[in-house]
Design an enzyme around this catalytic site. Sequence first.
Site: not given
Length: 223
Positions: A83, A123, A159, A186, A189, A200
């Site tokens: 990000k 999103y 993840r 954070n 992604h 995606e």
Amino acid sequence: MATMATANPSQFRVDSIRSSTFFNAGRCQLSARCTAAASLRRPVVRPLRVNATQLRLTSLCHISAPLRIKESGSQERSYVMVKPDGVQRGHVGEIISRFERKGFQLIGLKLFKTPKELAEEHYGELKEKPFYGKLVDYIISGPVVCIALEGPGVVASARKLIGATNPLNAEPGTIRGDLGIEVGRNVVHGSDSPENGLRELGLWFDQDELIEWEQHMTPWLKE
């Protein structure tokens, strides 16, 4: 006194011709027999001569050639994005290296300025959430790094490497646990399911931007 017989020259010529004719006829018959015998004989195949140096080099090449691993049914693809906060803070290299050290194969990578329409579609599932607009505005505020990964179980494993959504709850050693403090910053992604991984990747990459290539360390990662 005995009288010597006188030979007629013409007789010599006749005898010579007869002898020559008989000899030639015999030679022709012999040649015909040899030809017939040769036609019944199997053709002779010359042995293949192999250069000893070439043989040694070929053997070494076969020994050192990487093993080909057939992809299993668990082979997956996942989308990971650094990000804007991760890019601005200079963590791109470290984040990519964590997935590479794990053993996942990098099949797509680019620095990208996100259009608002793409962010809204990405999103879309969070559209009803109160933070949706803020999230979209943040993702388009600066460049991101788009990463396409491939490997067995890559979605779930990535993840785990990324850590919990809230960096304060993420385990030390994870990307968010080590590099983040707030949910809104954070760092990274990651796709949350194999289906979303493919969806995606289709949003963020064109087909010709995903590269198929052979990873030579694969035999040392998978049986």
